[in-house]
Design a protein around this motif. Structure first.
Motif, PDB file in Angstrom:
ATOM      1  N   ALA A 177      36.286  23.465  32.382  1.00  0.00           N
ATOM      2  CA  ALA A 177      36.530  22.568  32.010  1.00  0.00           C
ATOM      3  C   ALA A 177      34.837  21.845  30.888  1.00  0.00           C
ATOM      4  N   PRO A 189      39.290  18.710  32.876  1.00  0.00           N
ATOM      5  CA  PRO A 189      39.115  18.607  32.220  1.00  0.00           C
ATOM      6  C   PRO A 189      39.724  16.392  31.472  1.00  0.00           C
ATOM      7  N   GLY A 243      41.243  23.580  28.208  1.00  0.00           N
ATOM      8  CA  GLY A 243      40.208  23.294  30.194  1.00  0.00           C
ATOM      9  C   GLY A 243      41.677  23.342  30.627  1.00  0.00           C
ATOM     10  N   ARG A 262      34.231  16.077  24.322  1.00  0.00           N
ATOM     11  CA  ARG A 262      34.836  15.759  22.898  1.00  0.00           C
ATOM     12  C   ARG A 262      34.677  14.322  22.692  1.00  0.00           C
ATOM     13  N   THR A 272      34.671  23.426  27.775  1.00  0.00           N
ATOM     14  CA  THR A 272      35.150  23.877  26.141  1.00  0.00           C
ATOM     15  C   THR A 272      35.259  21.753  26.138  1.00  0.00           C
ATOM     16  N   PRO A 273      35.102  21.549  25.123  1.00  0.00           N
ATOM     17  CA  PRO A 273      35.467  19.834  24.279  1.00  0.00           C
ATOM     18  C   PRO A 273      37.079  19.779  24.558  1.00  0.00           C
ATOM     19  N   ARG A 274      37.724  21.114  24.561  1.00  0.00           N
ATOM     20  CA  ARG A 274      39.379  20.955  24.197  1.00  0.00           C
ATOM     21  C   ARG A 274      40.224  20.713  25.545  1.00  0.00           C
ATOM     22  N   ARG A 275      41.121  19.538  25.483  1.00  0.00           N
ATOM     23  CA  ARG A 275      41.995  20.046  26.494  1.00  0.00           C
ATOM     24  C   ARG A 275      42.665  20.622  27.031  1.00  0.00           C
ATOM     25  N   SER A 310      35.869  17.673  30.582  1.00  0.00           N
ATOM     26  CA  SER A 310      35.264  17.806  29.135  1.00  0.00           C
ATOM     27  C   SER A 310      35.781  16.874  27.576  1.00  0.00           C
TER      28      SER A 310
END
Lengths: 241, 317
Positions: free
Chosen positions: B213, B125, B222, B133, B216-219, B129
């Protein structure tokens, strides 16, 4: 000590959007596997205990605990919206207690119910196994929720640490190293399952039922109390650098 | 490999036009006024150069090099946790004067799977990711960088990072085995097989982690996704194999093993790379099953690459 609005917001945050899939995925998987095993192996107490312990109590329950426990507070702290909540004339412990109750409710529903169903599917509750495992996972869920809620207030890496704890400590160390078992929520929950289940069904725990319940209560109360303390001095930080 | 668009002196020598007038337009009215800025006359570096830079940058980033001290803590600690047991294994081998390493390189990788899983869950991520983000992907694609080059760079960097992570302990084991004066030919063969195992393991696991990973942009999501994808199937497979073993249905354990990346690697190393499997009863999948294992691994690697390609098809993201 309980604020319905905070509870409602937490509940919607927990079951909103993708989290509900994450939460219901594992229980569904458990039920599918249970049905498959029943169809191929037939009703067998040892197999039931094996599957419900190995996949249910050791994997599914801690994971749901992590998702529900950290999900109740960590996202709000991460995106900074917790400030709006803290600015309301509510006591910090009230916020924590409301969130904790919702997290406990959600994780109990998503663990105990599928465990009970899986138990009935696997061997029709023979030897009280389904009930035993449902009780065990409900109790463990309570402690996990408090523990991971606390973790959510302490660190921004709550999900990672929670998962590492849940999978490495509970599932690997807790099942292999004898000494570590005494310090594992999973074993405390199983202590009651051992008591409820009929003898010779292969359910075993390394702590007694009284000690197990006492430890569970202590962890839950301490976790909630400390999370409340932590929230008082919370300083919101900027996002990941 | 990167030919410059215009050789530095070509313009000045060719037409004698003042710098700043586009070649070919001559000195017609449609010229841009030359207000004295210097043109860039250096080499134009294309997609290949960006790919290499991005790969190196990502690889360094995974280990926290070039980032804050806080970002170095987790990867470096995990790296130490990964290598230390290898040193201990070597020490035990030397002290007890054993005739062989207690566990081979490929078995070592499988034993350390939880640590590798955490490392990858932290790395993927962070490497992938966060671009989504912070909306840096459109900036990358505004350069002469193809979609496939971006994907190759990120995937390659992650796989390379994982290879370093798994191969260093293998080297430690090999060096220790030689120092303990174990049989040279034997150990070199094992080491080579171990490296093949590390490479296969890295490419497969990096691919799965990268594909997760990238979605999703959210760590946090991920990290959770990667850990869950590696551990839940593994525990499930272990539990089911245990049941099959109890039921004396040994033949089924091999097919169950196909269901998780960890057990997939286990079966391959047991069948082709001469290690012992950790399947119940230490059963080695026969050659036919082993081929299915290999095919599925190849399909998973290709699948995650295409999933990544498809993910970046929309430039806006």
């Amino acid at each position: 000590m309980f604020d319905p609005t905070v509870a409602r917001l937490t509940y919607r945050g927990l079951l909103g959007r993708r989290r509900v899939f994450l939460l219901s995925g594992l229980p569904l998987l458990l039920l599918v596997i249970a049905a498959l095993v029943r169809a191929t192996v037939g009703a067998d107490d040892a197999v039931t205990a094996n599957l419900l312990t190995g996949f249910g109590v050791a994997t599914m329950v801690p994971l749901i605990g992590v998702i529900a426990g950290t999900g109740a507070i960590a996202p709000e702290i991460e995106d900074g919206s917790v400030l709006y909540l803290l600015a309301k004339p509510l006591k910090r412990p009230t916020i924590i207690v409301s969130k904790l109750i919702v997290a406990i409710g959600v994780s109990v529903v998503f663990t105990a119910v599928p465990m009970l169903l899986a138990g009935f599917v696997l061997n029709g509750n023979s030897g009280q196994l389904a009930v035993a495992f449902a009780v065990a996972s409900a109790l463990a869920s309570v402690a996990y929720s408090a523990l991971f809620l606390l973790l959510g207030t302490v660190t921004r890496h709550a999900v990672v640490i929670g998962l590492v704890y849940a999978l490495i400590w509970e599932a690997l160390v807790g099942s292999v190293v004898p000494g570590a078992r005494v310090l594992s929520v999973q074993q405390w929950g199983l202590s009651l399952a051992e008591r409820i289940a009929a003898d010779g069904t292969g359910v075993s725990s390394s702590v007694g039922p009284v000690a197990g319940v006492v430890l569970l209560v202590v962890v839950t109360v301490l976790g909630g109390w400390f999370a409340g303390r932590k929230l008082r001095t919370l300083s919101p930080q900027a996002g990941e650098a | 490999m990167n030919t410059p668009n215009t050789p530095p002196d070509a313009r000045a020598a060719g037409t004698g036009a003042p710098a700043g007038v586009a070649p070919g337009t001559g000195d017609s009215a449609a010229s841009i006024h030359d207000i004295g800025y210097r043109n860039y006359t250096g080499r134009r570096l294309g997609g290949g150069y960006i790919l290499r830079s991005l790969l190196v940058q990502t690889l360094r980033g995974v280990y926290g090099l070039g980032r804050s001290a806080k970002s170095k803590v987790l990867p470096m600690c995990l790296f130490a946790v990964m290598v230390l047991p290898a040193a201990i294994v070597v020490a035990v081998t030397v002290v007890t004067e054993a005739s062989d390493l207690p566990l081979s390189q490929s078995e070592y990788v499988l034993t350390m799977q939880p640590v590798i899983g955490i490392f990858l869950a932290a790395a993927a991520p962070q490497a992938i990711s966060l671009d989504l983000r912070h909306r840096t992907t459109p900036l990358y694609f505004s350069r002469p960088l193809e979609r496939s080059e971006y994907v190759t760079a990120k995937y390659g960097a992650l796989a390379a990072a994982l290879f370093v992570f798994t191969a260093v302990p293998a080297v430690v084991l090999y060096a220790g085995a030689l120092l303990a004066k174990l049989d040279f030919a034997d150990q070199t063969g094992n080491f080579a097989l171990g490296l093949v195992m590390c490479a296969l393991f890295s490419v497969l696991h990096a691919g799965i982690a990268a594909a997760i990973a990238a979605h999703t942009p959210r760590r946090g999501f991920g990290v959770a996704g990667v850990i869950v994808a590696f551990t839940v199937p593994y525990f499930l497979v272990s539990a089911l194999q245990g049941i099959a073993w109890d039921q004396d249905a040994l033949g089924v354990t091999g097919w169950i093993g196909l269901a998780s990346p960890g057990s997939l690697m286990d079966g391959i190393q047991a069948t082709f790379l001469g290690g012992g499997s950790t399947f119940p009863g230490g059963r080695t999948p026969p050659l036919g099953e082993g081929a299915v294992y290999l095919l599925l691994t190849a399909a998973l690697i290709a699948g995650s690459y295409f999933l990544l390609l498809r993910r970046y098809r929309k430039a806006g993201l």
